[in-house]
Design a protein around this motif. Sequence first.
Motif, PDB file in Angstrom:
ATOM      1  N   PHE A 249      -4.062   5.502  -6.682  1.00  0.00           N
ATOM      2  CA  PHE A 249      -5.269   6.524  -6.429  1.00  0.00           C
ATOM      3  C   PHE A 249      -5.091   7.248  -7.821  1.00  0.00           C
ATOM      4  N   GLY A 250      -4.154   7.524  -8.185  1.00  0.00           N
ATOM      5  CA  GLY A 250      -3.956   8.427  -9.539  1.00  0.00           C
ATOM      6  C   GLY A 250      -5.333   7.801 -10.651  1.00  0.00           C
ATOM      7  N   VAL A 251      -4.999   6.313 -10.828  1.00  0.00           N
ATOM      8  CA  VAL A 251      -5.809   5.791 -11.523  1.00  0.00           C
ATOM      9  C   VAL A 251      -7.145   5.716 -11.338  1.00  0.00           C
TER      10      VAL A 251
ATOM     11  N   ILE B 108      -2.145  -2.121 -11.477  1.00  0.00           N
ATOM     12  CA  ILE B 108      -2.922  -1.153 -12.084  1.00  0.00           C
ATOM     13  C   ILE B 108      -4.125  -1.866 -12.624  1.00  0.00           C
TER      14      ILE B 108
ATOM     15  N   SER C 268      -0.025   3.112  -3.433  1.00  0.00           N
ATOM     16  CA  SER C 268      -1.450   3.781  -3.227  1.00  0.00           C
ATOM     17  C   SER C 268      -1.321   5.019  -4.111  1.00  0.00           C
ATOM     18  N   ALA C 269      -0.348   5.850  -4.197  1.00  0.00           N
ATOM     19  CA  ALA C 269      -0.347   7.075  -4.789  1.00  0.00           C
ATOM     20  C   ALA C 269      -0.672   6.876  -6.248  1.00  0.00           C
ATOM     21  N   LYS C 270      -0.036   6.216  -6.990  1.00  0.00           N
ATOM     22  CA  LYS C 270      -0.140   5.740  -8.045  1.00  0.00           C
ATOM     23  C   LYS C 270      -1.690   5.088  -8.329  1.00  0.00           C
TER      24      LYS C 270
ATOM     25  N   LEU D 242       4.498  12.996 -14.504  1.00  0.00           N
ATOM     26  CA  LEU D 242       4.914  11.821 -13.726  1.00  0.00           C
ATOM     27  C   LEU D 242       6.361  12.058 -13.533  1.00  0.00           C
TER      28      LEU D 242
ATOM     29  N   TYR E 218       0.909  -1.144  -0.033  1.00  0.00           N
ATOM     30  CA  TYR E 218      -0.024   0.094   0.168  1.00  0.00           C
ATOM     31  C   TYR E 218       0.874   1.296   0.133  1.00  0.00           C
TER      32      TYR E 218
END
Lengths: 240, 182
Positions: B36-38, B79, B32-34, B118, B28
């Motif tokens: 959450f972006g998705v 992802i 999680s930042a990646k 990014l 996590y």
Amino acid sequence: MSDPTPTRDEDDLLAAELAFGLLDANERQAVEARLANDRTLADAYRRWQDRAATLALGAEENPRPSIWSAIEARLPANDMSRVVASAASVRWWQASTAVAAAAAIVLAIVSVRGPLPPPPAPVIAHAQAAAPLVAVLTGTPGKGIVTVSYDRTSGRLLSAPTGIDIAGHSAELWVIPAGQSPRSLGVIAAGSLGWMPARAGAAPAITPGATLAISVEPLGGSPTGKPTGPVILSGKVAAV
Amino acid sequence: MTTSAADILSDALNRVASGDRAAFEDVYRRTSAKLFGVCLRILPVRQEAEEALQEAYLSIWRRAGSFDATRGSAMTWLITLTRNRALDRLRAGGKIATTTMDLAEIVADQRPLAFAVLEAGQEEAKLAQCIGTLDQRDATLIRTAFFEGSTYAELAARAATPLGTIKSRIRRALTKLRDCLG
């Protein structure tokens, strides 16, 4: 990677369509069925999956800290089953810290709070009565605890919450017998000690080893009879 | 992502498969930042994206055992799974296919490419560049399909365009994309 043969070219496009989710169910199943045996197709699919994943990325952003807490609280077996199970077989004054502390908390709150409406039925007369049951419901550390005790003789549940903050929502208590779906025991007071009769349909499920859980529901409780919000606390029932 | 970071993630996922909570927290923290972006790309309403993210991680917890490092990278697996959970939520909310598309009027997606912000890995940068070489309307069509989880048939229905037309258009764009990516 430009490929000379038309068939391979066609397969590469199929792999792309599969990775991008463009195929309908039948086409998708047909291509998926080939993946196991067709190395070239599987490699192409892997490449397109990587591309699709790259396309899916948005700007990175850290989720709020409460999101992790909510995920953790929704994990299965988020309880003290090991602690409580080992305590279940010993007499209550020898019980391990979890159960002893739970009982102590309940007693302490009862004595501090004074008379409670309605008072529990006296159990002294029932020397042979079934032992009371207790569960300590926990979730994310620091996000509250609810201690529940159930007197099988009177059929009453006592819930003692501490540190539960679900403003604008109701906390609903559920019993989850092993392998079965949750049964509602009703909405508990999230900010104060409360007594309630165990619902006839759910009471028999409150047995040592059963899981109790609290979910966050719209005010008044789940409209569907099943948990609709996140489960924030859970724990196993043990006899004391 | 460096090879070692990919290996660490892959190992952590394997430990999650055996019920390791600490490994799950590690996954996590790293992703999680990646992810959450998705979610935010597919579900712009923040609360929806947060719900989807929770569902994605619960799926990761339950399904880590089906991750196979020999069949793809851990990040791609994460992802893909997250995108699927977000699309489930989008569909459940009935937010798909309620608007019609007019192929003649599809305008270029004006949103800045996410890749630009990014700390771009090579693949991101290359993909962004290659998408930039596509006909803008084709690029938008591909994005629409991808971020709304629409199949050829659904796109054709929405655009009131023959299936074959939509299909050949997207295939042409995918071919161009592949040739550019080499």
